[in-house]
Design an enzyme around this catalytic site. Structure first.
Site, PDB file in Angstrom:
ATOM      1  CE1 TYR A   3      -4.107  -1.910   0.226  1.00  0.00           C
ATOM      2  CE2 TYR A   3      -2.412  -3.303   1.620  1.00  0.00           C
ATOM      3  CZ  TYR A   3      -3.876  -3.169   0.981  1.00  0.00           C
ATOM      4  OH  TYR A   3      -4.601  -4.115   0.975  1.00  0.00           O
TER       5      TYR A   3
ATOM      6  CG  ASN B 100     -10.677  -3.077  -7.947  1.00  0.00           C
ATOM      7  OD1 ASN B 100     -11.280  -2.695  -8.997  1.00  0.00           O
ATOM      8  ND2 ASN B 100      -9.971  -4.278  -8.050  1.00  0.00           N
TER       9      ASN B 100
ATOM     10  CB  CYS C 224      -7.447  -4.903  -5.573  1.00  0.00           C
ATOM     11  SG  CYS C 224      -8.954  -5.938  -5.472  1.00  0.00           S
ATOM     12  CG  HIS C 225      -5.318 -10.440  -7.010  1.00  0.00           C
ATOM     13  ND1 HIS C 225      -6.282  -9.947  -7.801  1.00  0.00           N
ATOM     14  CD2 HIS C 225      -4.374 -11.055  -7.323  1.00  0.00           C
ATOM     15  CE1 HIS C 225      -5.564 -10.484  -9.028  1.00  0.00           C
ATOM     16  NE2 HIS C 225      -4.507 -11.027  -8.890  1.00  0.00           N
TER      17      HIS C 225
ATOM     18  CD  GLU D 187      -2.261 -12.700 -10.562  1.00  0.00           C
ATOM     19  OE1 GLU D 187      -1.459 -12.064  -9.817  1.00  0.00           O
ATOM     20  OE2 GLU D 187      -3.591 -12.636 -10.467  1.00  0.00           O
TER      21      GLU D 187
END
Length: 181
Positions: free
Chosen positions: A104, A127, A135-136, A162
């Site tokens: 952040y 979001n 946003c993850h 991912e």
């Protein structure tokens, strides 16, 4: 989130992480929310439209993403339903590559407002386009999982999908079927 600006069309799709509601305007995809996630929009007045071309393409791309066949999304997005600050944060999220994470604080610096860490966190939490606006991929400064409107188990599963290594152990604790419940 004010979705009164333009007509909204919606559809529901299934994913390995649970049902997702997609929403679109004439400008592009305006929403992708996991069912029962926090910050659920007011959907009164939205019209179901399973044939909407943007949502059909979003569904196809999300299916490919969850199957490991897609690393980038290529969709017209309508992020106009947030404040100017929220829109700046959501645009910054789009720059985080798949398989990478940020904090952040780093996101705050990237938008030119390093003191706005809490406000950035709030904007990330609001979001409207989960997964596609990633946003993850935002973690705590120490690399820990932090809040996710769709739930930490989903955030962990998305990062594992991912190939983000530091959360693999957490993702192993919850299979996609467990997360989707």
């Amino acid at each position: 989130m004010n979705f009164k600006k333009s007509p909204i069309r919606c559809t529901r799709i299934d994913s390995v992480l649970g049902s997702i509601v997609l929403a679109a305007t004439g400008h592009g995809l305006a929403g992708a929310w996991f069912e029962r996630q926090r910050h659920w929009p007011d959907t009164r007045g939205w019209r179901p439209d399973d044939a909407h071309p943007v949502m059909r393409e979003a569904a196809a791309q999300l299916t490919d993403y969850f199957a490991g066949r897609r690393r980038h999304f290529d969709l017209p997005l309508d992020l106009s339903h947030g404040t100017a600050f929220q829109q700046a944060v959501w645009q910054a999220l789009l720059a985080i590559p798949m398989g990478r994470t940020t904090s952040y604080g780093a996101l705050s610096k990237n938008i030119g407002n390093p003191a706005a860490v809490r406000a950035v966190g709030a904007a990330v939490g609001r979001n409207p386009i989960s997964v596609i606006v990633p946003c993850h991929r935002v973690l705590g400064t120490d690399g820990s999982l932090t809040g996710y409107a769709g739930g930490l188990a989903r955030k962990s599963a998305l990062l594992s999908l991912e190939g983000v290594r530091q959360v693999r152990q957490l993702a192993a604790a919850a299979s996609p079927a467990e997360v989707a419940r």
